[in-house]
Design a protein around this motif. Structure first.
Motif, PDB file in Angstrom:
ATOM      1  N   ARG A  43      52.494 -13.527 -30.969  1.00  0.00           N
ATOM      2  CA  ARG A  43      51.545 -13.503 -29.856  1.00  0.00           C
ATOM      3  C   ARG A  43      50.137 -13.209 -30.351  1.00  0.00           C
ATOM      4  N   ALA A  44      50.022 -12.290 -31.286  1.00  0.00           N
ATOM      5  CA  ALA A  44      48.699 -11.935 -31.814  1.00  0.00           C
ATOM      6  C   ALA A  44      48.057 -13.105 -32.537  1.00  0.00           C
ATOM      7  N   ALA A  45      48.872 -13.938 -33.161  1.00  0.00           N
ATOM      8  CA  ALA A  45      48.324 -15.108 -33.850  1.00  0.00           C
ATOM      9  C   ALA A  45      47.704 -16.081 -32.859  1.00  0.00           C
ATOM     10  N   LEU A  46      48.230 -16.085 -31.632  1.00  0.00           N
ATOM     11  CA  LEU A  46      47.712 -17.007 -30.628  1.00  0.00           C
ATOM     12  C   LEU A  46      46.599 -16.393 -29.776  1.00  0.00           C
ATOM     13  N   TYR A  47      46.560 -15.054 -29.691  1.00  0.00           N
ATOM     14  CA  TYR A  47      45.582 -14.421 -28.806  1.00  0.00           C
ATOM     15  C   TYR A  47      45.394 -12.968 -29.207  1.00  0.00           C
ATOM     16  N   ASP A  48      44.188 -12.533 -29.389  1.00  0.00           N
ATOM     17  CA  ASP A  48      43.997 -11.143 -29.789  1.00  0.00           C
ATOM     18  C   ASP A  48      42.920 -10.408 -29.009  1.00  0.00           C
ATOM     19  N   GLY A  49      42.694 -10.774 -27.785  1.00  0.00           N
ATOM     20  CA  GLY A  49      41.767 -10.003 -26.978  1.00  0.00           C
ATOM     21  C   GLY A  49      40.821 -10.829 -26.152  1.00  0.00           C
ATOM     22  N   PRO A  50      40.057 -10.170 -25.310  1.00  0.00           N
ATOM     23  CA  PRO A  50      39.169 -10.856 -24.363  1.00  0.00           C
ATOM     24  C   PRO A  50      37.875 -11.333 -25.009  1.00  0.00           C
ATOM     25  N   GLN A  51      37.977 -12.279 -25.896  1.00  0.00           N
ATOM     26  CA  GLN A  51      36.810 -12.848 -26.554  1.00  0.00           C
ATOM     27  C   GLN A  51      36.695 -14.318 -26.142  1.00  0.00           C
ATOM     28  N   PRO A  52      35.487 -14.816 -26.006  1.00  0.00           N
ATOM     29  CA  PRO A  52      35.329 -16.204 -25.549  1.00  0.00           C
ATOM     30  C   PRO A  52      35.750 -17.237 -26.589  1.00  0.00           C
ATOM     31  N   ARG A  53      36.300 -16.793 -27.690  1.00  0.00           N
ATOM     32  CA  ARG A  53      36.622 -17.718 -28.765  1.00  0.00           C
ATOM     33  C   ARG A  53      37.686 -18.746 -28.388  1.00  0.00           C
ATOM     34  N   LEU A  54      38.627 -18.407 -27.517  1.00  0.00           N
ATOM     35  CA  LEU A  54      39.678 -19.373 -27.185  1.00  0.00           C
ATOM     36  C   LEU A  54      39.138 -20.574 -26.416  1.00  0.00           C
ATOM     37  N   ALA A  55      38.295 -20.312 -25.442  1.00  0.00           N
ATOM     38  CA  ALA A  55      37.718 -21.416 -24.671  1.00  0.00           C
ATOM     39  C   ALA A  55      36.861 -22.311 -25.570  1.00  0.00           C
ATOM     40  N   LEU A  56      36.099 -21.686 -26.442  1.00  0.00           N
ATOM     41  CA  LEU A  56      35.274 -22.470 -27.364  1.00  0.00           C
ATOM     42  C   LEU A  56      36.142 -23.248 -28.356  1.00  0.00           C
ATOM     43  N   PHE A  57      37.165 -22.597 -28.870  1.00  0.00           N
ATOM     44  CA  PHE A  57      38.086 -23.258 -29.791  1.00  0.00           C
ATOM     45  C   PHE A  57      38.744 -24.463 -29.119  1.00  0.00           C
ATOM     46  N   PHE A  58      39.242 -24.285 -27.908  1.00  0.00           N
ATOM     47  CA  PHE A  58      39.893 -25.394 -27.213  1.00  0.00           C
ATOM     48  C   PHE A  58      38.914 -26.543 -26.999  1.00  0.00           C
ATOM     49  N   GLU A 124      46.706 -21.485 -20.506  1.00  0.00           N
ATOM     50  CA  GLU A 124      46.901 -20.226 -19.786  1.00  0.00           C
ATOM     51  C   GLU A 124      46.053 -19.120 -20.414  1.00  0.00           C
ATOM     52  N   LEU A 125      46.047 -19.067 -21.742  1.00  0.00           N
ATOM     53  CA  LEU A 125      45.267 -18.045 -22.437  1.00  0.00           C
ATOM     54  C   LEU A 125      43.770 -18.238 -22.237  1.00  0.00           C
ATOM     55  N   VAL A 126      43.320 -19.482 -22.207  1.00  0.00           N
ATOM     56  CA  VAL A 126      41.908 -19.767 -21.931  1.00  0.00           C
ATOM     57  C   VAL A 126      41.550 -19.272 -20.531  1.00  0.00           C
ATOM     58  N   ALA A 127      42.429 -19.528 -19.558  1.00  0.00           N
ATOM     59  CA  ALA A 127      42.178 -19.072 -18.186  1.00  0.00           C
ATOM     60  C   ALA A 127      42.169 -17.542 -18.112  1.00  0.00           C
ATOM     61  N   GLU A 128      43.118 -16.897 -18.799  1.00  0.00           N
ATOM     62  CA  GLU A 128      43.144 -15.430 -18.831  1.00  0.00           C
ATOM     63  C   GLU A 128      41.870 -14.883 -19.452  1.00  0.00           C
ATOM     64  N   GLU A 129      41.447 -15.521 -20.510  1.00  0.00           N
ATOM     65  CA  GLU A 129      40.237 -15.098 -21.196  1.00  0.00           C
ATOM     66  C   GLU A 129      39.034 -15.172 -20.247  1.00  0.00           C
ATOM     67  N   ARG A 130      38.936 -16.252 -19.515  1.00  0.00           N
ATOM     68  CA  ARG A 130      37.816 -16.410 -18.571  1.00  0.00           C
ATOM     69  C   ARG A 130      37.850 -15.331 -17.497  1.00  0.00           C
ATOM     70  N   GLU A 131      39.058 -15.018 -17.006  1.00  0.00           N
ATOM     71  CA  GLU A 131      39.196 -13.963 -15.999  1.00  0.00           C
ATOM     72  C   GLU A 131      38.791 -12.611 -16.564  1.00  0.00           C
ATOM     73  N   LEU A 132      39.223 -12.322 -17.780  1.00  0.00           N
ATOM     74  CA  LEU A 132      38.866 -11.046 -18.411  1.00  0.00           C
ATOM     75  C   LEU A 132      37.361 -10.928 -18.622  1.00  0.00           C
ATOM     76  N   ILE A 133      36.767 -11.991 -19.079  1.00  0.00           N
ATOM     77  CA  ILE A 133      35.320 -11.959 -19.322  1.00  0.00           C
ATOM     78  C   ILE A 133      34.556 -11.828 -18.012  1.00  0.00           C
ATOM     79  N   ALA A 134      35.039 -12.502 -16.975  1.00  0.00           N
ATOM     80  CA  ALA A 134      34.386 -12.409 -15.662  1.00  0.00           C
ATOM     81  C   ALA A 134      34.467 -10.981 -15.108  1.00  0.00           C
ATOM     82  N   ALA A 135      35.529 -10.257 -15.470  1.00  0.00           N
ATOM     83  CA  ALA A 135      35.710  -8.900 -14.967  1.00  0.00           C
ATOM     84  C   ALA A 135      34.936  -7.845 -15.758  1.00  0.00           C
TER      85      ALA A 135
END
Length: 140
Positions: A43-58, A124-135
């Motif tokens: 799981r950590a290899a796929l996601y490691d916290g509320p950083q905008p890197r996933l949306a940018l990576f995708f 899903e992780l990109v969406a979670e990331e966006r929600e976390l950043i928005a919060a």
């Protein structure tokens, strides 16, 4: 303009980064009898916290869900670059604790379901990331 095939090809840099994690995930999946791996390192290899890197990576690497699925399939199956082929085989064999069926030889639609699952989970992780950043509180 890039061809459809060139858009889905992986390179050696991919193997050293996201595709290496993805190939390792495949080896873990095969070792566990096709059960979705659940350990924290995967799981950590796929996601490691509320950083905008996933949306940018995708956006930078995949651009669209259909392309992400095709590239994920390519990472597991494309042949032609001996270094990539050897790296993929080594990662899968090491993680699976021995030889297992190569991804290209999965039966039925198993490879399609697996790669589609990769794309769905990444989105899903990109969406979670966006929600976390928005919060997050705004910094003044």
């Amino acid at each position: 303009m890039p061809t459809s095939t060139s858009c889905t090809r992986i390179n050696r840099g991919d193997i050293a980064a996201w595709a290496g994690d993805w190939i390792t995930f495949y080896g873990d999946w095969r070792r566990n009898g096709d059960q979705v791996p659940g350990d924290e390192s995967t799981r950590a290899a796929l996601y490691d916290g509320p950083q905008p890197r996933l949306a940018l990576f995708f956006a930078d690497r995949f651009r669209a869900p259909e392309l992400a699925t095709a590239i994920a399939r390519s990472a597991l199956t494309d042949a032609g670059d001996l270094l990539i082929d050897a790296g993929r085989t080594g990662l899968i064999t090491d993680i699976a604790d021995g030889p297992v069926l190569a991804p290209a030889f999965l039966r039925g639609d198993a490879l399609e379901r697996l790669t589609q699952g990769f794309t769905e989970r990444l989105l899903e992780l990109v969406a979670e990331e966006r929600e976390l950043i928005a919060a997050l509180p705004a910094y003044v």
